[in-house]
Motif scaffolding. Structure first.
Motif, PDB file in Angstrom:
ATOM      1  N   CYS A 102       0.836  -1.211   0.000  1.00  0.00           N
ATOM      2  CA  CYS A 102       0.000   0.000   0.000  1.00  0.00           C
ATOM      3  C   CYS A 102       0.861   1.248   0.000  1.00  0.00           C
ATOM      4  CB  CYS A 102      -0.960  -0.005   1.182  1.00  0.00           C
ATOM      5  SG  CYS A 102      -0.265   0.639   2.710  1.00  0.00           S
ATOM      6  N   GLY A 103       2.160   1.086   0.304  1.00  0.00           N
ATOM      7  CA  GLY A 103       3.082   2.205   0.181  1.00  0.00           C
ATOM      8  C   GLY A 103       3.237   3.083   1.410  1.00  0.00           C
ATOM      9  N   GLN A 104       2.585   2.726   2.504  1.00  0.00           N
ATOM     10  CA  GLN A 104       2.662   3.560   3.718  1.00  0.00           C
ATOM     11  C   GLN A 104       4.021   3.513   4.404  1.00  0.00           C
ATOM     12  OE1 GLN A 104      -0.859   4.126   6.665  1.00  0.00           O
ATOM     13  NE2 GLN A 104      -0.877   1.997   6.078  1.00  0.00           N
ATOM     14  N   CYS A 105       4.651   2.315   4.429  1.00  0.00           N
ATOM     15  CA  CYS A 105       5.916   2.168   5.173  1.00  0.00           C
ATOM     16  C   CYS A 105       7.061   2.070   4.165  1.00  0.00           C
ATOM     17  CB  CYS A 105       5.955   0.896   6.007  1.00  0.00           C
ATOM     18  SG  CYS A 105       4.383   0.371   6.680  1.00  0.00           S
ATOM     19  N   SER A 106       8.131   2.828   4.394  1.00  0.00           N
ATOM     20  CA  SER A 106       9.205   2.789   3.401  1.00  0.00           C
ATOM     21  C   SER A 106       9.903   1.427   3.293  1.00  0.00           C
ATOM     22  CB  SER A 106      10.197   3.935   3.568  1.00  0.00           C
ATOM     23  OG  SER A 106      10.233   4.384   4.869  1.00  0.00           O
ATOM     24  N   PRO A 107      10.129   0.677   4.380  1.00  0.00           N
ATOM     25  CA  PRO A 107      10.804  -0.618   4.166  1.00  0.00           C
ATOM     26  C   PRO A 107      10.017  -1.532   3.220  1.00  0.00           C
ATOM     27  CG  PRO A 107      10.697  -0.100   6.514  1.00  0.00           C
ATOM     28  CD  PRO A 107       9.861   0.923   5.810  1.00  0.00           C
ATOM     29  N   CYS A 108       8.701  -1.485   3.331  1.00  0.00           N
ATOM     30  CA  CYS A 108       7.878  -2.345   2.473  1.00  0.00           C
ATOM     31  C   CYS A 108       7.812  -1.769   1.064  1.00  0.00           C
ATOM     32  CB  CYS A 108       6.481  -2.498   3.077  1.00  0.00           C
ATOM     33  SG  CYS A 108       5.261  -3.307   2.021  1.00  0.00           S
ATOM     34  N   ARG A 109       7.498  -0.486   0.957  1.00  0.00           N
ATOM     35  CA  ARG A 109       7.350   0.138  -0.364  1.00  0.00           C
ATOM     36  C   ARG A 109       8.645   0.040  -1.178  1.00  0.00           C
ATOM     37  NH1 ARG A 109       6.419   5.223   1.245  1.00  0.00           N
ATOM     38  NH2 ARG A 109       8.635   5.638   1.117  1.00  0.00           N
ATOM     39  N   GLU A 110       9.756   0.445  -0.559  1.00  0.00           N
ATOM     40  CA  GLU A 110      11.041   0.453  -1.279  1.00  0.00           C
ATOM     41  C   GLU A 110      11.615  -0.957  -1.387  1.00  0.00           C
ATOM     42  OE1 GLU A 110      11.927   3.242  -2.681  1.00  0.00           O
ATOM     43  OE2 GLU A 110      10.274   4.295  -1.695  1.00  0.00           O
ATOM     44  N   GLY A 111      11.534  -1.685  -0.273  1.00  0.00           N
ATOM     45  CA  GLY A 111      12.141  -3.030  -0.234  1.00  0.00           C
ATOM     46  C   GLY A 111      11.535  -3.973  -1.254  1.00  0.00           C
ATOM     47  N   THR A 112      10.200  -3.942  -1.393  1.00  0.00           N
ATOM     48  CA  THR A 112       9.584  -4.873  -2.350  1.00  0.00           C
ATOM     49  C   THR A 112      10.023  -4.521  -3.781  1.00  0.00           C
ATOM     50  OG1 THR A 112       7.574  -3.507  -2.318  1.00  0.00           O
ATOM     51  CG2 THR A 112       7.554  -5.490  -0.964  1.00  0.00           C
ATOM     52  N   GLY A 113      10.186  -3.229  -4.059  1.00  0.00           N
ATOM     53  CA  GLY A 113      10.640  -2.815  -5.384  1.00  0.00           C
ATOM     54  C   GLY A 113      12.059  -3.291  -5.660  1.00  0.00           C
ATOM     55  N   TRP A 114      12.925  -3.126  -4.671  1.00  0.00           N
ATOM     56  CA  TRP A 114      14.306  -3.584  -4.817  1.00  0.00           C
ATOM     57  C   TRP A 114      14.382  -5.091  -5.025  1.00  0.00           C
ATOM     58  CZ3 TRP A 114      18.916  -1.441  -5.561  1.00  0.00           C
ATOM     59  CH2 TRP A 114      19.025  -0.050  -5.393  1.00  0.00           C
ATOM     60  N   MET A 115      13.621  -5.810  -4.224  1.00  0.00           N
ATOM     61  CA  MET A 115      13.675  -7.274  -4.328  1.00  0.00           C
ATOM     62  C   MET A 115      13.212  -7.722  -5.707  1.00  0.00           C
ATOM     63  SD  MET A 115      12.755  -8.812  -0.570  1.00  0.00           S
ATOM     64  CE  MET A 115      11.034  -8.425  -0.596  1.00  0.00           C
ATOM     65  N   GLU A 116      12.167  -7.088  -6.208  1.00  0.00           N
ATOM     66  CA  GLU A 116      11.667  -7.454  -7.533  1.00  0.00           C
ATOM     67  C   GLU A 116      12.750  -7.229  -8.593  1.00  0.00           C
ATOM     68  OE1 GLU A 116       8.653  -4.955  -9.199  1.00  0.00           O
ATOM     69  OE2 GLU A 116       8.196  -6.369 -10.804  1.00  0.00           O
ATOM     70  N   LYS A 117      13.394  -6.058  -8.516  1.00  0.00           N
ATOM     71  CA  LYS A 117      14.419  -5.728  -9.518  1.00  0.00           C
ATOM     72  C   LYS A 117      15.582  -6.712  -9.481  1.00  0.00           C
ATOM     73  CE  LYS A 117      13.962  -0.756 -10.141  1.00  0.00           C
ATOM     74  NZ  LYS A 117      13.766  -0.007  -8.890  1.00  0.00           N
ATOM     75  N   LEU A 118      16.066  -6.984  -8.245  1.00  0.00           N
ATOM     76  CA  LEU A 118      17.212  -7.903  -8.111  1.00  0.00           C
ATOM     77  C   LEU A 118      16.858  -9.296  -8.600  1.00  0.00           C
ATOM     78  CD1 LEU A 118      18.576  -6.778  -4.638  1.00  0.00           C
ATOM     79  CD2 LEU A 118      19.835  -6.725  -6.805  1.00  0.00           C
ATOM     80  N   LEU A 119      15.659  -9.746  -8.262  1.00  0.00           N
ATOM     81  CA  LEU A 119      15.260 -11.101  -8.650  1.00  0.00           C
ATOM     82  C   LEU A 119      15.082 -11.212 -10.154  1.00  0.00           C
ATOM     83  CD1 LEU A 119      12.978 -11.849  -5.629  1.00  0.00           C
ATOM     84  CD2 LEU A 119      14.762 -13.405  -6.463  1.00  0.00           C
ATOM     85  N   LEU A 120      14.556 -10.166 -10.770  1.00  0.00           N
ATOM     86  CA  LEU A 120      14.409 -10.197 -12.226  1.00  0.00           C
ATOM     87  C   LEU A 120      15.794 -10.286 -12.869  1.00  0.00           C
ATOM     88  CD1 LEU A 120      12.573 -10.007 -14.707  1.00  0.00           C
ATOM     89  CD2 LEU A 120      12.818  -7.528 -14.635  1.00  0.00           C
ATOM     90  N   ARG A 121      16.714  -9.479 -12.337  1.00  0.00           N
ATOM     91  CA  ARG A 121      18.082  -9.475 -12.871  1.00  0.00           C
ATOM     92  C   ARG A 121      18.716 -10.865 -12.733  1.00  0.00           C
ATOM     93  NH1 ARG A 121      21.017  -4.374 -10.641  1.00  0.00           N
ATOM     94  NH2 ARG A 121      22.371  -5.579  -9.286  1.00  0.00           N
ATOM     95  N   LEU A 122      18.556 -11.469 -11.565  1.00  0.00           N
ATOM     96  CA  LEU A 122      19.129 -12.803 -11.349  1.00  0.00           C
ATOM     97  C   LEU A 122      18.458 -13.821 -12.271  1.00  0.00           C
ATOM     98  CD1 LEU A 122      19.381 -12.694  -7.472  1.00  0.00           C
ATOM     99  CD2 LEU A 122      21.301 -13.222  -8.993  1.00  0.00           C
ATOM    100  N   ASP A 123      17.147 -13.777 -12.330  1.00  0.00           N
ATOM    101  CA  ASP A 123      16.413 -14.753 -13.129  1.00  0.00           C
ATOM    102  C   ASP A 123      16.833 -14.673 -14.594  1.00  0.00           C
ATOM    103  OD1 ASP A 123      14.422 -16.683 -13.810  1.00  0.00           O
ATOM    104  OD2 ASP A 123      13.168 -15.049 -14.554  1.00  0.00           O
ATOM    105  N   GLN A 124      17.067 -13.472 -15.072  1.00  0.00           N
ATOM    106  CA  GLN A 124      17.403 -13.317 -16.479  1.00  0.00           C
ATOM    107  C   GLN A 124      18.888 -13.492 -16.769  1.00  0.00           C
ATOM    108  OE1 GLN A 124      15.535  -9.615 -17.643  1.00  0.00           O
ATOM    109  NE2 GLN A 124      13.607 -10.691 -18.016  1.00  0.00           N
ATOM    110  N   GLY A 125      19.646 -13.883 -15.757  1.00  0.00           N
ATOM    111  CA  GLY A 125      21.056 -14.182 -15.982  1.00  0.00           C
ATOM    112  C   GLY A 125      21.949 -12.960 -16.009  1.00  0.00           C
ATOM    113  N   HIS A 126      21.486 -11.853 -15.473  1.00  0.00           N
ATOM    114  CA  HIS A 126      22.320 -10.652 -15.431  1.00  0.00           C
ATOM    115  C   HIS A 126      22.790 -10.328 -14.029  1.00  0.00           C
ATOM    116  CE1 HIS A 126      21.109 -10.092 -19.533  1.00  0.00           C
ATOM    117  NE2 HIS A 126      19.844  -9.930 -19.212  1.00  0.00           N
ATOM    118  N   GLY A 127      22.594 -11.248 -13.090  1.00  0.00           N
ATOM    119  CA  GLY A 127      22.904 -10.958 -11.687  1.00  0.00           C
ATOM    120  C   GLY A 127      24.353 -11.220 -11.327  1.00  0.00           C
ATOM    121  N   LYS A 128      24.746 -10.686 -10.156  1.00  0.00           N
ATOM    122  CA  LYS A 128      26.082 -10.925  -9.616  1.00  0.00           C
ATOM    123  C   LYS A 128      25.941 -11.711  -8.319  1.00  0.00           C
ATOM    124  CE  LYS A 128      27.191  -6.508  -9.276  1.00  0.00           C
ATOM    125  NZ  LYS A 128      26.623  -5.311  -9.875  1.00  0.00           N
TER     126      LYS A 128
END
Ligand SMILES: NC(=O)C1=CN([C@@H]2O[C@H](COP(=O)(O)OP(=O)(O)OC[C@H]3O[C@@H](n4cnc5c(N)ncnc54)[C@H](O)[C@@H]3O)[C@@H](O)[C@H]2O)C=CC1
Ligand SMILES: Cc1cc2nc3c(=O)[nH]c(=O)nc-3n(C[C@H](O)[C@H](O)[C@H](O)COP(=O)(O)O)c2cc1C
Ligand code: SF4
Ligand code: FES
Lengths: 169, 434
Positions: free
Chosen positions: B355-381
């Motif tokens: 819902c975006g009220q708390c920064s750890p949830c709002r920002e953290g979920t976005g970061w996790m999604e980005k990192l996981l997409l990168r890893l899944d697509q073979g571009h991760g470190k």
């Protein structure tokens, strides 16, 4: 562009009063979600005009309506096709091939998720889990679910929509 | 092991959706019984039954009911949580579609116990055809004197209204649900105060899951003590499990909580084994928010005991080697499934639903999604895996509502049990890209 008058029929207004009566006195704002559903059914999507009308009916500020309408994914803030395909893409559906179904519909209608066909008949959207994971892959189409989708089933659904659309014209 | 059915026993009878058939098959007896008792005694029966909330948290229902505040002159409300949106969960839908009167019956008894004269069912907006079914059942119950004014001459009045949500997972969280019922955005409130003290329109409100309220019917009919004899330990009664993924027989099953996970997966009575003769790789047994377990830990606990389909056994070992019963959304993965990709789709889901009220949830979920997409697509470190671990650990426990935890746990469990698979995506970028 918008030719229909934004006004509920007598019958719809009665429905609105019935909905308001479900909540405590003076809490008519509680009726907002159901009344927005009603407005979307009546006018197809929620224009600013429609939202302002709903605000006046419930005696609340327009901003209170915009806030809510933008929060919930089911409210359309721009016009959509006559038939909206919302294909679930979450894990359990993905296992059963939802990615292929989304790609197939996109190819067939020549649109990407989020887009509407030029004739205004179809909109394709992706959705997150719709509570049909055991009957995957699936999509929502208007009020109902279409489950256990295959390419053949998609073909049949699209053909049926086209038929119904030309019959009602 | 024979199966005991308390909720779905009659679900397949033709016409059970309609009052007359439902009534002929023993329906609404629990209302007749309850209205002859004092409301406190009905609460007492539910306490004795040991029933725990079926929405996922497993909080004892009778205890919650006894916590409801009773300030003089202030109305109280019961709200049925039918928002069911946890990936893998589709049991409440089944109950409402096939045996709607069971829910209405349970709602009447529960409303009486809690003193709620106006009760609401909040149902997810996408289940758009189900309100018609429920409203039909409500109208029939009313026409037969089981709802409305002075029910069965008891002096108790009760109305039930159905309200549709409009597409927001967070509205299943009870305080967000209450906000939504009041016509607002679904932003969770800080607890305490719990809804039982200050809920809808600041009035004492009990929010319970569909299945919990339906279970009140057999509890009243058989008595709390008898109900408590079914199951094992603090896992009493029966539980609905919605099973999906790579199994032969996806669907909704009612189990008594004495069967093993292995039996549930492989027996023809339940999931019927893994599809296409493949091997079982992993499972999320309680809806997407609970930790994923690899096959070995799923079937046997760390102590080497059979893992059973109940609250205690599923959580045995804590998060190091166990998981949770949750909402009963049982998702099975075969050997061909990629854990990194699945974790990515879940992260995408939670980012979308925050819902975006708390920064750890709002920002953290976005970061996790980005990192996981990168890893899944073979571009991760390699360092992305540690970063992912770091982010999830900073969300957990630092937010207003448990959606933050629910987003963090699946990521943590996936790395904990399948780290090699994450590393493989880094060391084999070309294969991962396919
Ligand atoms: N069924 C579904 O679709 C979904 C279910 N969930 C489940 O939801 C769970 C988390 O739910 P929460 O409500 O945040 O858990 P919670 O533990 O805060 O509360 C559980 C229930 O007990 C009540 N309660 C707890 N302590 C109380 C007290 N001292 N006085 C009065 N009432 C009290 C709460 O009001 C609530 O109704 C997760 O474990 C997850 O499994 C999550 C997402 C979706
Ligand atoms: C993000 C989130 C989503 C939730 N969604 C649901 C839901 O869809 N249905 C439900 O019954 N409980 C859901 N819950 C749990 C409710 O907050 C609450 O615990 C439950 O409705 C209480 O009913 P019970 O005691 O009968 O389980 C959710 C919790 C969270 C944190
Ligand atoms: S944890 Fe996430 S969903 Fe819950 S209140 Fe905070 S931002 Fe909203
Ligand atoms: S994952 Fe598609 S309906 Fe649940």
């Amino acid at each position: 562009m918008n030719e229909t008058m934004i006004e509920f029929s007598q019958e719809q207004l009665e429905k609105v009063s019935q909905i308001i009566a479900r909540y405590p006195e003076g809490r008519q704002k509680s009726a907002l979600l159901p009344v927005l559903h009603l407005a979307q059914e009546a006018f197809g999507w929620l224009s600013t005009e429609t939202m302002d009308y709903v605000a006046s009916l419930l005696k609340i500020e327009p901003i209170e309506v915009y806030e809510v309408a933008t929060f919930y994914t089911m409210y359309n803030l721009k016009p959509v096709g006559k038939y909206v395909f919302e294909v679930c893409q979450t894990g359990p559906c993905m296992i059963q091939g939802s990615d292929d179904i989304i790609a197939y519909i996109g190819e067939k209608l020549n649109i990407k998720p989020g887009e509407t066909t030029e004739d205004g008949l179809f909109t394709l959207k992706t959705a997150e889990c719709l509570g049909a994971c055991g009957y995957a892959p699936m999509m929502q189409m208007g009020k109902y679910y279409k489950e256990h989708l295959t390419k053949e089933k998609v073909d049949a659904i699209i053909a049926e929509c086209r038929n119904n659309a030309s019959a009602s014209n | 092991m024979s199966s005991i059915k308390l909720l779905l026993e009659n679900a397949h009878i033709e016409g059970i959706r309609y009052f007359d058939t439902y009534r002929k098959n023993g329906g609404y007896r629990s209302v007749e019984k309850a209205l002859k008792m004092a409301p406190e005694d009905v609460v007492e029966e539910v306490k004795k039954s040991g029933l725990r909330g079926r929405g996922g948290a497993g909080f004892p229902t009778g205890m919650k009911w006894s916590f409801i505040a009773k300030p003089e002159g202030v109305p109280r409300h019961l709200v049925c949580n039918a928002d069911e949106s946890e990936p893998g969960t589709f049991k409440d839908r089944y109950l409402m579609e096939f045996i709607p009167h069971l829910l209405i019956e349970g709602l009447i008894v529960s409303s009486y116990a809690l003193g709620s004269n106006t009760t609401y069912i909040y149902i997810r907006g996408e289940y758009a055809w189900i309100p018609d079914i429920l409203e039909q059942a409500i109208a029939e119950a009313k026409a037969n004197g089981f709802l409305g004014k002075n029910i069965l001459n008891s002096g108790f009045d009760c109305e039930i209204y159905v309200q549709r949500g409009a597409g927001a997972y967070i509205c299943g969280e009870e305080t967000a649900l209450i906000e939504s019922l009041e016509g607002k955005r679904g932003n969770p409130r800080i607890k305490p105060p719990f809804p039982a003290v200050k809920g809808a329109w600041d009035r004492p409100t009990v929010v319970n899951n569909v299945e919990t309220l339906a279970a009140v019917v057999p509890i009243m009919n058989m008595g709390g003590e008898e109900y408590a004899k079914i199951g094992v330990g603090r896992s009493t009664g029966t539980k609905l499990i919605s099973a999906c993924g790579n199994i032969n027989k996806p669907g909704v099953y009612e189990i008594d909580m004495t069967i093993s996970v292995e039996e549930f997966i492989y027996s023809d009575e339940w999931c019927g084994g893994i599809k296409n003769g493949k091997r079982l790789k992993a499972c999320i047994p309680g809806g997407s928010s609970v930790p994923i377990l690899p096959a070995n830990l799923l079937l046997k606990t760390a102590k080497g005991e059979q893992r059973m389909m109940n609250y205690e056994s599923l959580s045995d070992g804590g998060f190091a080697t166990g998981t949770m019963m949750g909402s009963g959304g049982f998702i099975v993965f075969d050997e061909d499934q990629c854990v990194v990709k699945h974790t990515y789709t879940l992260a995408r889901f939670y980012r979308h639903e925050s819902c975006g009220q708390c920064s750890p949830c709002r920002e953290g979920t976005g970061w996790m999604e980005k990192l996981l997409l990168r890893l899944d697509q073979g571009h991760g470190k390699m360092s992305d895996i540690d970063l992912l671990w770091d982010i999830q650990s900073k969300i957990e426990g630092n937010t207003i509502c448990p959606l933050g935890d629910a987003a963090a746990w699946p990521v943590a469990a996936a790395i904990r049990h399948f780290r090699d698979e994450f590393e493989w995506h880094v060391t084999h970028p070309e294969e991962a890209q396919q």
